[in-house]
Design an enzyme around this catalytic site. Structure first.
Site, PDB file in Angstrom:
ATOM      1  N   VAL A 171      38.478  39.921  53.934  1.00 39.83           N
ATOM      2  CA  VAL A 171      38.575  38.459  53.978  1.00 39.83           C
ATOM      3  C   VAL A 171      38.449  37.949  55.415  1.00 39.83           C
ATOM      4  O   VAL A 171      37.742  36.979  55.692  1.00 39.83           O
ATOM      5  CB  VAL A 171      39.908  37.970  53.345  1.00 39.83           C
ATOM      6  CG1 VAL A 171      39.965  36.459  53.330  1.00 39.83           C
ATOM      7  CG2 VAL A 171      40.064  38.531  51.942  1.00 39.83           C
ATOM      8  N   LYS A 202      48.987  36.772  48.079  1.00 40.91           N
ATOM      9  CA  LYS A 202      49.653  36.376  46.835  1.00 40.91           C
ATOM     10  C   LYS A 202      50.972  37.089  46.604  1.00 40.91           C
ATOM     11  O   LYS A 202      51.939  36.507  46.133  1.00 40.91           O
ATOM     12  CB  LYS A 202      48.716  36.558  45.636  1.00 40.91           C
ATOM     13  CG  LYS A 202      47.995  37.914  45.543  1.00 40.91           C
ATOM     14  CD  LYS A 202      46.621  37.877  46.149  1.00 40.91           C
ATOM     15  CE  LYS A 202      46.152  39.283  46.455  1.00 40.91           C
ATOM     16  NZ  LYS A 202      44.825  39.568  46.015  1.00 40.91           N
ATOM     17  N   ILE A 255      37.790  29.652  43.173  1.00 39.11           N
ATOM     18  CA  ILE A 255      38.036  28.491  42.279  1.00 39.11           C
ATOM     19  C   ILE A 255      39.204  27.666  42.837  1.00 39.11           C
ATOM     20  O   ILE A 255      40.286  28.207  43.036  1.00 39.11           O
ATOM     21  CB  ILE A 255      38.408  28.929  40.837  1.00 39.11           C
ATOM     22  CG1 ILE A 255      37.478  30.034  40.331  1.00 39.11           C
ATOM     23  CG2 ILE A 255      38.411  27.741  39.903  1.00 39.11           C
ATOM     24  CD1 ILE A 255      37.858  30.557  38.950  1.00 39.11           C
ATOM     25  N   GLY A 299      34.864  45.847  47.701  1.00 38.67           N
ATOM     26  CA  GLY A 299      35.914  45.077  48.380  1.00 38.67           C
ATOM     27  C   GLY A 299      36.687  44.142  47.466  1.00 38.67           C
ATOM     28  O   GLY A 299      37.302  43.185  47.916  1.00 38.67           O
ATOM     29  N   GLU A 328      42.640  45.797  45.668  1.00 35.21           N
ATOM     30  CA  GLU A 328      43.667  45.849  46.719  1.00 35.21           C
ATOM     31  C   GLU A 328      43.616  47.235  47.362  1.00 35.21           C
ATOM     32  O   GLU A 328      43.109  48.182  46.754  1.00 35.21           O
ATOM     33  CB  GLU A 328      45.055  45.647  46.088  1.00 35.21           C
ATOM     34  CG  GLU A 328      45.236  44.332  45.374  1.00 35.21           C
ATOM     35  CD  GLU A 328      45.073  43.141  46.296  1.00 35.21           C
ATOM     36  OE1 GLU A 328      45.823  43.027  47.278  1.00 35.21           O
ATOM     37  OE2 GLU A 328      44.171  42.317  46.046  1.00 35.21           O
ATOM     38  N   ASP A 386      49.075  42.379  40.652  1.00 31.67           N
ATOM     39  CA  ASP A 386      48.362  41.314  41.364  1.00 31.67           C
ATOM     40  C   ASP A 386      48.254  40.060  40.486  1.00 31.67           C
ATOM     41  O   ASP A 386      48.477  38.941  40.949  1.00 31.67           O
ATOM     42  CB  ASP A 386      46.965  41.810  41.761  1.00 31.67           C
ATOM     43  CG  ASP A 386      46.183  40.768  42.532  1.00 31.67           C
ATOM     44  OD1 ASP A 386      46.538  40.520  43.703  1.00 31.67           O
ATOM     45  OD2 ASP A 386      45.242  40.175  41.967  1.00 31.67           O
ATOM     46  N   LYS A 423      49.922  36.277  41.173  1.00 33.80           N
ATOM     47  CA  LYS A 423      49.155  35.030  41.187  1.00 33.80           C
ATOM     48  C   LYS A 423      49.724  34.044  40.168  1.00 33.80           C
ATOM     49  O   LYS A 423      49.810  32.848  40.418  1.00 33.80           O
ATOM     50  CB  LYS A 423      47.688  35.319  40.880  1.00 33.80           C
ATOM     51  CG  LYS A 423      46.979  36.041  42.017  1.00 33.80           C
ATOM     52  CD  LYS A 423      45.646  36.604  41.584  1.00 33.80           C
ATOM     53  CE  LYS A 423      44.901  37.238  42.741  1.00 33.80           C
ATOM     54  NZ  LYS A 423      43.767  38.060  42.303  1.00 33.80           N
ATOM     55  N   GLY A 478      36.358  39.283  46.541  1.00 33.83           N
ATOM     56  CA  GLY A 478      35.218  39.546  47.426  1.00 33.83           C
ATOM     57  C   GLY A 478      35.316  38.751  48.711  1.00 33.83           C
ATOM     58  O   GLY A 478      36.026  37.746  48.787  1.00 33.83           O
TER      59      GLY A 478
HETATM   60  N1  HSE Z   1      42.323  42.461  44.214  1.00 35.52           N
HETATM   61  C1  HSE Z   1      42.162  41.081  43.932  1.00 35.52           C
HETATM   62  C2  HSE Z   1      41.367  40.923  42.646  1.00 35.52           C
HETATM   63  C3  HSE Z   1      41.475  40.400  45.067  1.00 35.52           C
HETATM   64  O1  HSE Z   1      40.726  41.889  42.247  1.00 35.52           O
HETATM   65  O2  HSE Z   1      41.405  39.861  42.035  1.00 35.52           O
HETATM   66  C4  HSE Z   1      41.433  38.902  44.959  1.00 35.52           C
HETATM   67  O3  HSE Z   1      42.728  38.366  44.953  1.00 35.52           O
END
Ligand code: HSE
Length: 418
Positions: free
Chosen positions: A17, A99, A130, A181, A184, A195, A199, A297
């Site tokens: 990022v 997050k 988004i 990429g 995580e 993850d 979120k 990404g």
């Molecule tokens: N590892 C996370 C995903 C990256 O695949 O959504 C974006 O937050």
């Protein structure tokens, strides 16, 4: 921050990022934002940027009076929290994509923002490209949001697409997600649903004013999904997706969870493939709306960080309207879920935990059932993630009027119709 003030950025992290943002900023000179210093952990690594840009001393950024914005895009959630805390206390605005850090420290971060009056923006931390946080915060600034269903993790969606549509193995698909990429650095965070629930924790706040933590929400990832589940999905004309959802309940409160789910082919979520994310919102008068875009990404994530930086130029702050200006909602776990369970051995299934079981297929090697179970029963147990057992929600999984349903079922049984 005054209007159109020049933004001088101190950035933490130069990974997928961070480097993306560095490139994107170079291509948007109109923004009047420049990166003065980047703090990194490993100075020996070769990087595509001038060496004088980098330091390993965090205080060089956090104590630099000229730097008025701290952008934090590292994946160490403890360090990220310290950075954001110090930045806000030192009267700098902060932008983050962490997050996990935000979800785990939400109450303290809310308090810090109130205390310091500084902006803390994190649009890139959920659904990457988004603009879902700002939409929930600004556009749905009312009490009409009935439900949200979303694919919030790009890697797992990518893996499911590659396995089910291109016949890749789980391992191959995960490796590809890592190479591109999306994943995580610890990919179990993606695969096992951590993850996604992180979120979801922060999105629940912007959607409904709910202040909670990831460990309070029922969740799973895609690690338990079996090949045979995909065969069932195909036979039904459905797909399997990892879906985060929240719904306002008739009895009050919001039901929320993150679980694999069968999605019908006419659902907008069925359209979401690879690393894309999608979010279906149902609201009072607008009916259904669908947000769609890349969820992981380098550039898609950097684009959201860029948008936060741009918003800082006009002093934008999250007002947490649902929390502070409305009656905030609470999570309500008193719901029943329609689930599909596939398993190897019947002995692994606590049949008595179910309200009722609609279908049994116990003959084949891989056995399965469809039934109704209380959410709390799943929260308090692990059988549905162990011994090769797989649990997938049915397309419309929440049953609120359980007594009515039971009566109807009884009368159909009495009439010999089921
Ligand atoms: N590892 C996370 C995903 C990256 O695949 O959504 C974006 O937050």
């Amino acid at each position: 921050m005054s209007k159109h003030k020049e933004l001088v950025i101190g950035m933490f992290g130069f990974g997928v990022v961070g480097e993306g943002l560095y490139r994107v900023l170079q291509q948007t000179p109109s923004l009047k934002a420049s990166i003065k210093k980047v703090c990194i952990k490993h100075p020996g690594k070769k990087r595509n940027a001038p060496a004088e840009l980098f330091t390993t001393d965090k205080d060089e950024l956090l104590n630099d009076k000229e730097i008025n914005v701290i952008v934090e895009v590292i994946d160490d959630s403890k360090a990220a929290f310290e950075i954001v805390k110090t930045a806000l206390k030192n009267k700098k605005e902060a932008v983050s994509s962490s997050k996990k850090m935000i979800a785990e420290n939400l109450p303290e971060l809310l308090e810090l923002q109130l205390k310091t009056g500084r902006s803390f923006l994190y649009e890139s931390s959920a659904c990457a490209s988004i603009p879902v946080i700002r939409n929930l915060e600004e556009y749905y600034d009312n009490d009409l949001l009935h439900s949200i269903r979303a694919i919030v993790n790009g890697s797992t969606n990518f893996i499911l697409t590659k396995i089910f549509e291109e016949n890749l193995s789980f391992k191959e698909a995960l490796l590809l997600a890592q190479q591109l990429g999306f994943a995580e650095s610890d990919p179990t965070l993606d695969v096992e649903g951590f993850d996604a629930v992180n979120k979801w924790t922060l999105l629940l706040n912007h959607a409904y004013g709910i202040v909670t933590s990831p460990d309070k929400i029922l969740f799973n990832g895609i690690q338990t999904i079996n090949k045979s589940d995909a065969v069932v999905a195909r036979a039904r004309g459905q797909q399997i997706k990892l879906v985060a959802q929240a719904k306002k309940l008739i009895g009050g409160g919001v039901g929320a969870f993150v679980l694999p789910q069968f999605v019908t082919n006419d659902s907008p979520l069925a359209f979401v493939k690879n690393e894309y994310n999608g979010c279906v919102i149902e609201s009072g008068f607008a009916d259904q709306q669908f947000f769609y875009g890349k969820g992981a990404g380098s550039f898609p994530t950097a684009s959201a960080v860029l948008s936060d930086i741009s918003a800082l130029r006009y002093g934008y702050k999250y007002e947490y309207k649902k929390l502070y200006h409305h009656e905030p909602h609470k999570l309500n776990d008193d719901i029943y879920l329609k689930v599909f369970v596939s398993f190897n051995d019947l002995a692994d299934i606590p049949k008595d935990d179910f309200e009722w079981i609609e279908q049994w297929h116990a003959q084949e090697d891989r056995k399965y059932l469809s039934g109704v179970i209380h959410l709390e029963k799943l929260k308090k147990s692990n059988w549905w993630k162990e011994n090769g057992t797989s649990l997938i929600l049915e397309p419309d999984p929440i049953i609120e009027n359980i007594e009515e349903r039971k009566l109807k079922k009884k009368s159909l049984e009495l009439a010999g119709l089921v």
